[in-house]
Motif scaffolding. Structure first.
Motif, PDB file in Angstrom:
ATOM      1  N   ALA A  44       0.842  -1.191   0.000  1.00 13.62           N
ATOM      2  CA  ALA A  44       0.000   0.000   0.000  1.00 13.62           C
ATOM      3  C   ALA A  44       0.878   1.241   0.000  1.00 13.62           C
ATOM      4  CB  ALA A  44      -0.916   0.007   1.216  1.00 13.62           C
ATOM      5  N   LEU A  45       0.309   2.319  -0.490  1.00  9.66           N
ATOM      6  CA  LEU A  45       0.929   3.632  -0.415  1.00  9.66           C
ATOM      7  C   LEU A  45      -0.009   4.479   0.433  1.00  9.66           C
ATOM      8  CD1 LEU A  45       3.260   5.425  -1.527  1.00  9.66           C
ATOM      9  CD2 LEU A  45       1.609   6.191  -3.246  1.00  9.66           C
ATOM     10  N   THR A  46       0.488   5.011   1.537  1.00 10.48           N
ATOM     11  CA  THR A  46      -0.342   5.777   2.454  1.00 10.48           C
ATOM     12  C   THR A  46       0.097   7.232   2.477  1.00 10.48           C
ATOM     13  OG1 THR A  46      -0.654   3.825   3.848  1.00 10.48           O
ATOM     14  CG2 THR A  46      -1.173   5.949   4.835  1.00 10.48           C
ATOM     15  N   LEU A  47      -0.864   8.134   2.271  1.00  7.29           N
ATOM     16  CA  LEU A  47      -0.634   9.575   2.383  1.00  7.29           C
ATOM     17  C   LEU A  47      -1.219  10.040   3.714  1.00  7.29           C
ATOM     18  CD1 LEU A  47      -1.724  10.693  -1.195  1.00  7.29           C
ATOM     19  CD2 LEU A  47       0.567  10.111  -0.395  1.00  7.29           C
ATOM     20  N   ALA A  48      -0.492  10.914   4.407  1.00  6.38           N
ATOM     21  CA  ALA A  48      -0.947  11.405   5.708  1.00  6.38           C
ATOM     22  C   ALA A  48      -0.802  12.920   5.768  1.00  6.38           C
ATOM     23  CB  ALA A  48      -0.131  10.762   6.828  1.00  6.38           C
ATOM     24  N   LEU A  85       5.473  14.636  22.680  1.00  4.29           N
ATOM     25  CA  LEU A  85       4.623  15.095  21.586  1.00  4.29           C
ATOM     26  C   LEU A  85       3.405  14.193  21.455  1.00  4.29           C
ATOM     27  CD1 LEU A  85       4.674  13.356  18.677  1.00  4.29           C
ATOM     28  CD2 LEU A  85       6.994  14.145  18.676  1.00  4.29           C
ATOM     29  N   SER A  86       2.374  14.756  20.884  1.00  4.39           N
ATOM     30  CA  SER A  86       1.187  13.984  20.498  1.00  4.39           C
ATOM     31  C   SER A  86       0.828  14.430  19.088  1.00  4.39           C
ATOM     32  CB  SER A  86       0.028  14.221  21.471  1.00  4.39           C
ATOM     33  OG  SER A  86      -0.285  15.589  21.539  1.00  4.39           O
ATOM     34  N   SER A  87       0.263  13.503  18.306  1.00  5.13           N
ATOM     35  CA  SER A  87      -0.050  13.838  16.921  1.00  5.13           C
ATOM     36  C   SER A  87      -1.330  13.143  16.474  1.00  5.13           C
ATOM     37  CB  SER A  87       1.105  13.457  15.989  1.00  5.13           C
ATOM     38  OG  SER A  87       1.328  12.064  16.015  1.00  5.13           O
ATOM     39  N   ALA A  88      -1.941  13.724  15.467  1.00  2.00           N
ATOM     40  CA  ALA A  88      -3.122  13.158  14.829  1.00  2.00           C
ATOM     41  C   ALA A  88      -3.031  13.455  13.337  1.00  2.00           C
ATOM     42  CB  ALA A  88      -4.402  13.762  15.401  1.00  2.00           C
ATOM     43  N   ALA A  89      -3.514  12.518  12.522  1.00  2.00           N
ATOM     44  CA  ALA A  89      -3.444  12.711  11.067  1.00  2.00           C
ATOM     45  C   ALA A  89      -4.619  12.054  10.374  1.00  2.00           C
ATOM     46  CB  ALA A  89      -2.137  12.140  10.520  1.00  2.00           C
ATOM     47  N   LEU A  90      -4.985  12.615   9.232  1.00  2.00           N
ATOM     48  CA  LEU A  90      -5.931  11.979   8.317  1.00  2.00           C
ATOM     49  C   LEU A  90      -5.113  11.193   7.302  1.00  2.00           C
ATOM     50  CD1 LEU A  90      -8.352  14.974   7.695  1.00  2.00           C
ATOM     51  CD2 LEU A  90      -8.677  13.035   9.243  1.00  2.00           C
ATOM     52  N   LEU A  91      -5.603  10.010   6.932  1.00  3.27           N
ATOM     53  CA  LEU A  91      -4.873   9.128   6.024  1.00  3.27           C
ATOM     54  C   LEU A  91      -5.695   8.822   4.785  1.00  3.27           C
ATOM     55  CD1 LEU A  91      -3.768   6.353   8.572  1.00  3.27           C
ATOM     56  CD2 LEU A  91      -2.505   8.404   7.938  1.00  3.27           C
ATOM     57  N   TRP A  92      -5.002   8.495   3.710  1.00  2.00           N
ATOM     58  CA  TRP A  92      -5.613   7.878   2.528  1.00  2.00           C
ATOM     59  C   TRP A  92      -4.668   6.765   2.104  1.00  2.00           C
ATOM     60  CZ3 TRP A  92     -10.423   8.402   0.800  1.00  2.00           C
ATOM     61  CH2 TRP A  92     -10.756   7.693  -0.356  1.00  2.00           C
ATOM     62  N   ARG A  93      -5.146   5.519   2.132  1.00  2.00           N
ATOM     63  CA  ARG A  93      -4.296   4.363   1.820  1.00  2.00           C
ATOM     64  C   ARG A  93      -4.724   3.758   0.486  1.00  2.00           C
ATOM     65  NH1 ARG A  93      -3.515   0.875   6.717  1.00  2.00           N
ATOM     66  NH2 ARG A  93      -1.693   2.191   7.008  1.00  2.00           N
ATOM     67  N   PHE A  94      -3.786   3.741  -0.473  1.00  2.00           N
ATOM     68  CA  PHE A  94      -3.970   3.096  -1.763  1.00  2.00           C
ATOM     69  C   PHE A  94      -3.463   1.662  -1.593  1.00  2.00           C
ATOM     70  CE2 PHE A  94      -3.293   7.585  -2.484  1.00  2.00           C
ATOM     71  CZ  PHE A  94      -4.299   7.918  -3.381  1.00  2.00           C
ATOM     72  N   ILE A  95      -4.363   0.694  -1.592  1.00  2.00           N
ATOM     73  CA  ILE A  95      -4.004  -0.681  -1.262  1.00  2.00           C
ATOM     74  C   ILE A  95      -3.954  -1.550  -2.515  1.00  2.00           C
ATOM     75  CG2 ILE A  95      -6.369  -1.449  -0.810  1.00  2.00           C
ATOM     76  CD1 ILE A  95      -5.197  -2.898   1.683  1.00  2.00           C
ATOM     77  N   ASP A  96      -3.028  -2.491  -2.546  1.00  4.27           N
ATOM     78  CA  ASP A  96      -2.876  -3.444  -3.642  1.00  4.27           C
ATOM     79  C   ASP A  96      -2.770  -4.834  -3.028  1.00  4.27           C
ATOM     80  OD1 ASP A  96      -2.403  -4.738  -6.023  1.00  4.27           O
ATOM     81  OD2 ASP A  96      -0.305  -4.123  -6.154  1.00  4.27           O
ATOM     82  N   ALA A  97      -3.881  -5.580  -2.990  1.00  9.76           N
ATOM     83  CA  ALA A  97      -3.916  -6.846  -2.269  1.00  9.76           C
ATOM     84  C   ALA A  97      -3.594  -8.051  -3.154  1.00  9.76           C
ATOM     85  CB  ALA A  97      -5.276  -7.036  -1.600  1.00  9.76           C
ATOM     86  N   ASP A  98      -4.212  -8.185  -4.327  1.00 10.70           N
ATOM     87  CA  ASP A  98      -4.000  -9.321  -5.234  1.00 10.70           C
ATOM     88  C   ASP A  98      -4.083 -10.663  -4.499  1.00 10.70           C
ATOM     89  OD1 ASP A  98      -3.643  -7.614  -7.398  1.00 10.70           O
ATOM     90  OD2 ASP A  98      -1.503  -7.409  -6.969  1.00 10.70           O
ATOM     91  N   LEU A  99      -5.228 -10.945  -3.889  1.00  9.71           N
ATOM     92  CA  LEU A  99      -5.423 -12.157  -3.095  1.00  9.71           C
ATOM     93  C   LEU A  99      -5.914 -13.320  -3.952  1.00  9.71           C
ATOM     94  CD1 LEU A  99      -7.242 -10.445  -0.116  1.00  9.71           C
ATOM     95  CD2 LEU A  99      -4.850 -11.118  -0.226  1.00  9.71           C
ATOM     96  N   ASP A 100      -5.649 -14.537  -3.509  1.00 12.75           N
ATOM     97  CA  ASP A 100      -6.127 -15.743  -4.177  1.00 12.75           C
ATOM     98  C   ASP A 100      -7.302 -16.318  -3.402  1.00 12.75           C
ATOM     99  OD1 ASP A 100      -4.227 -15.789  -6.259  1.00 12.75           O
ATOM    100  OD2 ASP A 100      -2.723 -16.524  -4.858  1.00 12.75           O
ATOM    101  N   GLY A 101      -8.381 -15.570  -3.359  1.00 14.62           N
ATOM    102  CA  GLY A 101      -9.585 -16.001  -2.648  1.00 14.62           C
ATOM    103  C   GLY A 101     -10.799 -15.408  -3.328  1.00 14.62           C
ATOM    104  N   PRO A 102     -11.981 -15.611  -2.753  1.00 14.39           N
ATOM    105  CA  PRO A 102     -13.192 -15.039  -3.350  1.00 14.39           C
ATOM    106  C   PRO A 102     -13.141 -13.515  -3.456  1.00 14.39           C
ATOM    107  CG  PRO A 102     -13.753 -16.696  -1.721  1.00 14.39           C
ATOM    108  CD  PRO A 102     -12.280 -16.471  -1.617  1.00 14.39           C
ATOM    109  N   ALA A 103     -12.581 -12.851  -2.437  1.00 12.47           N
ATOM    110  CA  ALA A 103     -12.348 -11.407  -2.500  1.00 12.47           C
ATOM    111  C   ALA A 103     -10.896 -11.232  -2.926  1.00 12.47           C
ATOM    112  CB  ALA A 103     -12.590 -10.761  -1.141  1.00 12.47           C
ATOM    113  N   MET A 104     -10.687 -10.667  -4.109  1.00  9.92           N
ATOM    114  CA  MET A 104      -9.332 -10.592  -4.660  1.00  9.92           C
ATOM    115  C   MET A 104      -8.642  -9.252  -4.452  1.00  9.92           C
ATOM    116  SD  MET A 104      -9.903 -12.842  -8.100  1.00  9.92           S
ATOM    117  CE  MET A 104     -11.459 -12.085  -8.553  1.00  9.92           C
ATOM    118  N   ASP A 105      -9.417  -8.186  -4.220  1.00  6.03           N
ATOM    119  CA  ASP A 105      -8.796  -6.875  -4.042  1.00  6.03           C
ATOM    120  C   ASP A 105      -9.734  -5.961  -3.259  1.00  6.03           C
ATOM    121  OD1 ASP A 105      -6.748  -5.055  -4.221  1.00  6.03           O
ATOM    122  OD2 ASP A 105      -6.835  -4.841  -6.390  1.00  6.03           O
TER     123      ASP A 105
END
Length: 172
Positions: free
Chosen positions: A69-73, A94-114
């Motif tokens: 995955a590629l994650t932007l924060a 320190l303390s921190s908080a962020a909003l994320l967007w994760r571009f995921i690439d799974a390519d699984l060998d199951g009923p749910a593939m991505d």
């Protein structure tokens, strides 16, 4: 650099059989920039490349592998007053908080593939010292299932993970 442990599970069914996907752990090199707004607040932005190990049971192919995955924060960090701690010396909490967007690439060998890219959040606490820092926190991203074998059903993937982040500061 992040080292993460995940408690993420998703189940899909096909032909009356359940296929359980679990994402177990990962490592994420990252580049992060910070703009010092004042002595206590930073605006932070970053990009990281996530390598996560998964296990699929049972599987239509290999039963474990990597999810990439590629994650932007984008977020903020608040620095506390400097304190002296035994062994570590002078640190700034320190303390921190962020909003994320994760571009995921799974390519699984199951009923749910991505799974689709998705939004998330992260919260962390830690300290900085001289030219390095350490944080521990939680991150969460939601991913809708996107590629399913005809006739199968699948749950969305909820990636909830705990991480430890080690940071080296350049140009400080």
């Amino acid at each position: 650099m992040d080292v993460s442990g995940y408690g993420a599970e998703s189940t899909s069914t096909y032909g009356g059989e359940a296929y359980d996907l679990s994402v177990r752990h990962g490592i994420s090199p990252m580049v992060q920039v910070a703009y010092r707004m004042n002595g206590n607040w930073d605006l932070e932005g970053g990009v990281r490349h996530d390598w996560m190990r998964w296990k699929l049971s049972p599987s239509l192919g290999p039963d474990d592998g990597s999810v990439r995955a590629l994650t932007l924060a984008l977020g903020a960090a608040r620095h506390g007053a400097e304190r002296t701690v035994p062994v570590l010396g002078a640190i700034r909490p320190l303390s921190s908080a962020a909003l994320l967007w994760r571009f995921i690439d799974a390519d699984l060998d199951g009923p749910a593939m991505d799974y689709r890219s998705g939004p998330g959040v992260e919260f962390a606490a830690g300290f900085t010292r001289d030219y390095w820092g350490l944080r521990a926190g939680l991150s969460y991203t939601h991913h809708d299932v996107s590629d399913v074998i005809a006739g199968a059903t699948a749950e969305d993937l909820e990636l909830l993970g705990a991480f430890v982040r080690f940071t080296l500061f350049l140009g400080r």
